[in-house]
Scaffold this motif. Structure first.
Motif, PDB file in Angstrom:
ATOM      1  N   ALA A  73     107.850 -90.071 -24.282  1.00 55.54           N
ATOM      2  CA  ALA A  73     107.761 -88.618 -24.626  1.00 55.54           C
ATOM      3  C   ALA A  73     106.849 -87.660 -25.396  1.00 55.54           C
ATOM      4  N   HIS A  74     107.405 -88.522 -26.718  1.00 55.39           N
ATOM      5  CA  HIS A  74     106.458 -87.409 -28.001  1.00 55.39           C
ATOM      6  C   HIS A  74     104.462 -87.309 -27.293  1.00 55.39           C
ATOM      7  N   ASP A  75     104.067 -89.089 -27.093  1.00 55.64           N
ATOM      8  CA  ASP A  75     102.619 -88.912 -26.518  1.00 55.64           C
ATOM      9  C   ASP A  75     102.729 -88.004 -25.425  1.00 55.64           C
ATOM     10  N   VAL A  76     103.456 -87.916 -24.386  1.00 55.39           N
ATOM     11  CA  VAL A  76     103.345 -86.656 -23.334  1.00 55.39           C
ATOM     12  C   VAL A  76     103.402 -85.539 -23.741  1.00 55.39           C
ATOM     13  N   SER A  77     104.014 -85.330 -24.859  1.00 52.87           N
ATOM     14  CA  SER A  77     104.038 -83.321 -25.166  1.00 52.87           C
ATOM     15  C   SER A  77     102.946 -83.431 -26.271  1.00 52.87           C
ATOM     16  N   ARG A  78     102.686 -84.743 -26.798  1.00 48.67           N
ATOM     17  CA  ARG A  78     101.003 -84.187 -27.167  1.00 48.67           C
ATOM     18  C   ARG A  78      99.859 -84.089 -26.783  1.00 48.67           C
ATOM     19  N   ARG A  79      99.840 -84.882 -25.196  1.00 52.11           N
ATOM     20  CA  ARG A  79      98.475 -85.072 -24.609  1.00 52.11           C
ATOM     21  C   ARG A  79      98.777 -83.959 -23.845  1.00 52.11           C
ATOM     22  N   LEU A  80      99.448 -83.177 -23.652  1.00 49.67           N
ATOM     23  CA  LEU A  80     100.090 -81.514 -22.922  1.00 49.67           C
ATOM     24  C   LEU A  80      99.446 -80.649 -23.518  1.00 49.67           C
ATOM     25  N   VAL A  81     100.105 -80.587 -24.969  1.00 50.03           N
ATOM     26  CA  VAL A  81      99.536 -79.792 -25.673  1.00 50.03           C
ATOM     27  C   VAL A  81      97.912 -79.066 -25.904  1.00 50.03           C
ATOM     28  N   GLU A  82      97.246 -80.706 -25.996  1.00 46.55           N
ATOM     29  CA  GLU A  82      96.319 -80.871 -25.689  1.00 46.55           C
ATOM     30  C   GLU A  82      95.239 -80.452 -24.865  1.00 46.55           C
ATOM     31  N   ALA A  83      95.960 -80.744 -23.709  1.00 46.96           N
ATOM     32  CA  ALA A  83      95.293 -80.434 -22.053  1.00 46.96           C
ATOM     33  C   ALA A  83      95.790 -78.399 -21.836  1.00 46.96           C
ATOM     34  N   MET A  84      96.428 -78.230 -22.586  1.00 54.50           N
ATOM     35  CA  MET A  84      97.131 -76.405 -22.652  1.00 54.50           C
ATOM     36  C   MET A  84      95.708 -76.317 -23.208  1.00 54.50           C
ATOM     37  N   GLU A  85      94.896 -76.795 -24.401  1.00 58.55           N
ATOM     38  CA  GLU A  85      94.495 -76.179 -25.941  1.00 58.55           C
ATOM     39  C   GLU A  85      92.794 -76.267 -24.678  1.00 58.55           C
ATOM     40  N   THR A  86      92.590 -77.500 -23.975  1.00 57.14           N
ATOM     41  CA  THR A  86      91.141 -77.064 -23.550  1.00 57.14           C
ATOM     42  C   THR A  86      91.684 -75.945 -22.877  1.00 57.14           C
ATOM     43  N   VAL A  87      92.224 -76.045 -21.393  1.00 63.74           N
ATOM     44  CA  VAL A  87      92.347 -74.740 -20.458  1.00 63.74           C
ATOM     45  C   VAL A  87      92.022 -73.570 -20.998  1.00 63.74           C
ATOM     46  N   ARG A  88      92.556 -73.241 -22.593  1.00 61.53           N
ATOM     47  CA  ARG A  88      92.532 -72.046 -23.002  1.00 61.53           C
ATOM     48  C   ARG A  88      91.740 -72.219 -23.246  1.00 61.53           C
ATOM     49  N   GLU A  89      90.574 -73.414 -23.681  1.00 65.62           N
ATOM     50  CA  GLU A  89      89.488 -72.934 -23.872  1.00 65.62           C
ATOM     51  C   GLU A  89      88.530 -72.746 -22.782  1.00 65.62           C
ATOM     52  N   VAL A  90      89.053 -73.592 -22.393  1.00 70.09           N
ATOM     53  CA  VAL A  90      87.444 -73.101 -21.226  1.00 70.09           C
ATOM     54  C   VAL A  90      87.949 -71.752 -20.279  1.00 70.09           C
ATOM     55  N   LEU A  91      89.294 -70.922 -20.300  1.00 67.16           N
ATOM     56  CA  LEU A  91      89.559 -69.545 -19.558  1.00 67.16           C
ATOM     57  C   LEU A  91      88.679 -68.278 -21.038  1.00 67.16           C
ATOM     58  N   ALA A  92      88.929 -69.474 -22.031  1.00 65.84           N
ATOM     59  CA  ALA A  92      88.164 -68.018 -22.985  1.00 65.84           C
ATOM     60  C   ALA A  92      86.813 -67.613 -22.821  1.00 65.84           C
ATOM     61  N   LYS A  93      86.502 -68.576 -21.874  1.00 64.77           N
ATOM     62  CA  LYS A  93      84.423 -68.867 -21.956  1.00 64.77           C
ATOM     63  C   LYS A  93      84.126 -67.709 -21.003  1.00 64.77           C
TER      64      LYS A  93
END
Length: 93
Positions: A73-93
């Protein structure tokens, strides 16, 4: 000692002997009963010790599984945070 006195003495001794034997029989029955009770307690105790060992093993397995699930669960949570940050970075461009 007269024959009557001897007979009275023998009868008294027989009566004491009979009472002693009756007390002995009572004591033996009581001892047997306590020994059966003790045996049942020992059997129950052994059964409880075996059950405790089984439950301890089960608890250890369950605790290990809970740890693995928590780690996952901790690993999934970490990956979700990373994915959300990646999505934000892509949307910010």
């Amino acid at each position: 000692m007269s024959d009557t006195g001897l007979e009275d003495g023998i009868e008294a001794a027989n009566a004491r002997f009979d009472r002693a034997m009756a007390r002995l029989e009572t004591s033996v029955r009581s001892l047997n009963s306590r020994m059966r009770s003790l045996n049942r307690i020992e059997v129950d105790t052994q059964r409880l010790v075996t059950e405790r060992a089984r439950l301890a093993t089960e608890l250890d397995k369950t605790a290990a599984r809970a740890k693995r699930l928590d780690d996952s669960a901790h690993d999934v949570s970490r990956r979700l945070v990373e994915a959300m940050e990646t999505v934000r970075e892509v949307l910010a461009k």
